[in-house]
Design an enzyme around this catalytic site. Structure first.
Site, PDB file in Angstrom:
ATOM      1  N   LYS A  84      57.828 -33.352  91.851  1.00  0.00           N
ATOM      2  CA  LYS A  84      58.380 -31.994  91.777  1.00  0.00           C
ATOM      3  C   LYS A  84      59.570 -31.982  90.822  1.00  0.00           C
ATOM      4  O   LYS A  84      60.386 -32.915  90.833  1.00  0.00           O
ATOM      5  CB  LYS A  84      58.822 -31.558  93.177  1.00  0.00           C
ATOM      6  N   SER A 159      58.170 -23.724  98.079  1.00  0.00           N
ATOM      7  CA  SER A 159      58.472 -23.843  96.662  1.00  0.00           C
ATOM      8  C   SER A 159      57.740 -24.986  95.959  1.00  0.00           C
ATOM      9  O   SER A 159      57.646 -24.964  94.733  1.00  0.00           O
ATOM     10  CB  SER A 159      59.974 -24.026  96.473  1.00  0.00           C
ATOM     11  N   SER A 183      59.024 -25.817 102.291  1.00  0.00           N
ATOM     12  CA  SER A 183      58.555 -25.926 100.902  1.00  0.00           C
ATOM     13  C   SER A 183      57.555 -27.041 100.626  1.00  0.00           C
ATOM     14  O   SER A 183      56.976 -27.077  99.551  1.00  0.00           O
ATOM     15  CB  SER A 183      59.745 -26.086  99.952  1.00  0.00           C
TER      16      SER A 183
END
Lengths: 499, 96
Positions: A84, A159, A183
Site C-alpha cells: 500500500k 482505504s 481499511s
C-alpha cells in the site's frame, strides 16, 4: 499437483508459490514475470497500482532465486507482493495517493516492508488507496479511483482498495495494507479476499505514514487464512522504533492452523445485525455462522451495547489525531510546497495555507477541520475528552464479552460494493459503511475479513473478532471455515478491454 | 450542532488551510451534518470514566539512551522543496 504453466503462475497462492519455489519447480523470476504480465493485462481496467516497480521486482526475484539456490530461503523468499502506498519504501515514491506527497521518495523502509524484504519477498509495486488512508472506497485517491474486479462500475472499498483489488484480480499474490477504521477488512470484504487487522501494536507502525496513530495498524490481504499466517509471521513483533509496539513474543501462526474448532465459544453480537443492513449480507453472514456451528463452534448471541456510539467516537478521535499528524505538511521539509514564482508577495503563513489548500483533497481537509474543531478551546471536553471516555466503555464492552466467548462473528460491512460515485457527496452515508469495523479499532483488537458468499454477485465478508493477541486463534477459525468452503477460491472474470 | 461560515473560517485558520468560498459553504453544511451524528455521545454517562490512552495499557515506554546513526544531511534534504546548501530554505518568519 503438477507444476502450472508459466503464464498461469499468477494464480498461485502464497503457500503454493512458496512450496514450488522451495522445491525449485518454479523460479521467482518466472513467477514475478507472470505477475507483471498479469498486471499489464488487467490493471488498465482495475487501477490497483499507483506505481509498478517492474525493474526492482525482477532484480529482487533474481536475488531471491540465488538465495533459494544457496539454501537460504524463508517462506516468503521469491513471493511477489504489493505494498500500500502509505508504507514507506526506500527509494520508491510513497505518495499516500495525495498531491501533497506525489513526488515524495522515502530514504528508509517501513519496518513491515523491511521485514518482508529481509525474507526476500519481491515488490511488484505500490497500491492505490484513499488519500492518507481516509476513505471507504478508494475514490479519495488524488490520482484515480480503483475499480472492483467483480464489477468494474463499483468501488473496491477502502482505504486499502488497491491492495484488495490487486489480490482479487490476481495482480499480486498478497498485499500489505493498513487498517485504521476498517481499511483492510472492508475492501477485503468488497473484493472477496482474506484480510487481517492485527492487534494494535502487534506490527510496528514505523514508516507507516501517520493518519490516526492510536488506531493505525499494518496487516496482510491474501487469498486465504493460511497465507495471512505466513505474512503475519514475517511482519509481527516488537520494534524499538515504535514505542507503542507490543513486546509480547510472536507465536507460530501456521502451527495454530489445526483445522479444528470443536468447542469454540463463538459470540454473535446482536447490535451488528441492525436495521438498514443489506438483506443479502444478513443471509450470507448468517449462513456462514451456521456453517461454523456445523464445524463444531458453540454459537451464542451476545450484546455490545456501546456499538451505536463507536461511529461518533471514531469520527472525533481519528480526525483529531489526523489534524495533529498532518500538521507536518507545511511545505518546508518535504512534499508539495506552494511557490509564488519569486514574486515574494506571499508571506510564510499564506504560503503554508496555500500549500495545504492545493496539496490536500476534500476528505483530508474535512477530517483535519473536524479534528481541529474537536480539539479547539471550548469544545475539547465535549468532543475529544468525551470520545476518549466512550472509547474506554467500548473496550470494557468487548472485555466483558470475551469473558463469555472466545471470538465474535459478524458482518464486515452492512453493504456490498456500491457504485462508483454513489456516496461521494454525502460523508455521513460514506462513514456508515464502516459501522461494524470501527469498534474493533477503538479497542485495538485483532479482526479478519473472510469471504463467505455473494449477494447479487458481489462478495460478502464474514468478520471474526478476537481479544488482544489472539491472531492465531482467528486465523484457525478462518482456516477451518476455508477448509470446508470454497468462497475464498472464487475469482472474478474481469471483462475484456474496451467493453 | 450547526457550524456557520464564520466558524468554518476560524477552524480553517487554526488548521492553516486556505479555503475557497465554495469550500466554506460545503464544509459548513457537511461539518454540521457530521456533528449532528456526535450528539449521541452526550446521552452516555461517562462520569468518572478514565479516558483511553493506549488500548493495550502500555504506559511510559522507556528505552536505553544509546547513540546511533541518524540520517545524513543529504538524505534529510533529499525531499526539501527549497534548500540552500545543507539547510532548508524558508520564507522570512519575522517582519522587517
Amino acid at each position: 499437483m503438477s507444476t502450472p504453466a508459466a503464464s498461469d503462475l499468477w494464480q498461485l497462492s502464497v503457500a503454493e508459490a512458496s512450496r514450488l519455489l522451495a522445491n525449485r519447480e518454479i523460479s521467482s523470476v518466472e513467477l514475478t514475470d507472470a505477475c507483471l504480465e498479469r498486471i499489464a493485462a488487467v490493471d488498465d481496467r482495475i487501477s490497483a497500482y499507483i506505481t509498478v516497480t517492474a525493474d526492482i521486482a525482477r532484480q529482487q526475484a533474481a536475488d531471491a532465486d540465488r538465495r533459494i539456490a544457496a539454501g537460504d530461503a524463508s517462506p516468503l523468499t521469491g513471493v511477489p507482493m504489493q505494498i500500500k502506498d502509505l508504507l514507506c519504501t526506500n527509494g520508491v515514491a510513497t505518495t499516500c495517493a495525495s498531491r501533497m506527497l506525489a513526488e515524495y521518495v522515502p530514504v528508509y523502509d517501513a519496518t513491515a516492508v523491511a521485514r518482508l524484504r529481509e525474507q526476500g519477498a519481491v515488490m511488484l509495486g505500490k497500491g492505490n488507496m484513499d488519500e492518507f488512508g481516509m476513505g471507504s472506497s478508494t475514490e479519495n485517491s488524488a490520482f484515480f479511483p480503483t475499480r472492483n474486479p467483480w464489477d468494474t462500475s463499483r468501488v473496491p472499498g477502502g482505504s486499502s482498495g488497491g491492495s484488495a483489488a490487486a489480490v482479487a484480480a490476481g495482480a499480486a499474490p498478497f498485499a500489505l495494507g493498513t487498517d485504521t477504521g476498517g481499511s483492510i477488512r472492508q475492501p477485503a470484504s468488497f473484493c472477496g479476499v482474506t484480510g487481517l487487522k492485527p492487534t494494535y501494536g502487534r506490527v510496528s507502525r514505523y514508516g507507516l505514514v501517520a493518519y490516526a496513530s492510536s488506531l493505525d495498524q499494518v496487516g496482510p490481504l491474501a487469498r486465504d487464512a493460511a497465507d495471512c499466517a505466513l505474512i503475519l509471521q514475517a511482519i509481527a513483533g516488537h520494534d524499538p522504533r515504535d514505542a507503542t509496539s507490543l513486546p509480547d513474543p510472536v507465536p507460530d501462526y501456521s502451527a495454530a492452523l489445526t483445522g479444528d474448532i470443536k468447542g469454540l465459544r463463538l459470540g454473535v453480537p446482536r447490535e451488528y445485525f441492525a436495521e438498514g443492513m443489506d438483506p443479502g449480507v444478513r443471509a450470507t453472514v448468517t449462513a456462514a455462522i451456521d456453517q461454523l456451528a456445523a464445524l463444531g463452534a458453540e454459537v451464542r448471541e451476545v450484546s455490545l451495547p456501546t456499538t451505536e456510539y463507536a461511529l461518533a467516537c471514531y469520527y472525533i478521535i481519528a480526525p483529531s489525531e489526523c489534524s495533529a499528524n498532518l500538521a507536518r505538511y507545511d511545505g518546508v521539509k518535504y512534499g508539495y510546497s506552494y511557490q509564488d514564482d519569486g514574486r515574494g508577495d506571499v508571506d510564510m503563513w499564506e504560503a503554508m495555507e496555500r500549500t495545504r489548500q492545493h496539496g490536500f483533497g476534500p476528505e483530508v481537509k474535512r477530517r483535519i477541520m473536524l479534528g481541529a474543531f474537536a480539539l479547539s478551546s471550548g469544545y475539547y471536553d465535549a468532543y475529544y475528552h468525551k470520545a476518549q471516555q466512550v472509547r474506554t466503555l467500548i473496550r470494557q464492552d468487548f472485555a466483558r464479552v470475551f469473558e463469555e466467548v472466545d471470538a465474535l462473528a459478524a458482518p464486515v460491512s452492512p453493504v456490498t460494493a456500491f457504485p462508483i460515485g454513489d456516496r461521494t457527496d454525502d460523508p455521513v452515508r460514506m462513514y456508515l459503511v464502516d459501522v461494524y469495523t470501527l469498534p474493533v479499532n477503538m479497542a485495538g483488537l485483532p479482526a479478519m475479513s473472510v469471504p463467505c458468499g455473494f449477494s447479487d454477485g458481489l462478495p460478502v465478508g464474514l468478520q471474526l473478532i478476537g481479544s488482544h493477541l489472539t491472531e492465531g486463534h482467528l486465523l484457525n477459525i478462518a482456516h477451518t471455515y476455508q477448509q470446508a468452503t470454497e468462497w475464498h477460491q472464487q475469482r472474478p472474470g474481469i471483462p475484456h478491454r474496451g467493453r | 450542532m450547526p457550524i456557520d461560515r464564520e466558524q468554518v473560517e476560524h477552524i480553517a485558520a487554526l488548521a492553516r488551510i486556505a479555503l475557497t468560498d465554495a469550500e466554506k459553504e460545503a464544509f459548513a453544511r457537511q461539518l454540521s451534518d457530521i456533528l449532528d451524528q456526535f450528539e449521541v455521545l452526550q446521552t452516555l454517562d461517562t462520569a468518572g470514566v478514565e479516558p483511553t490512552a493506549h488500548v493495550a495499557g502500555l504506559d511510559t515506554v522507556l528505552r536505553d539512551d544509546e547513540p546511533a546513526e541518524s540520517l545524513d544531511a543529504e538524505d534529510t534534504l533529499l525531499n526539501a522543496p527549497r534548500r540552500r546548501g545543507d539547510l532548508f530554505q524558508v520564507r522570512a518568519v519575522l517582519d522587517e
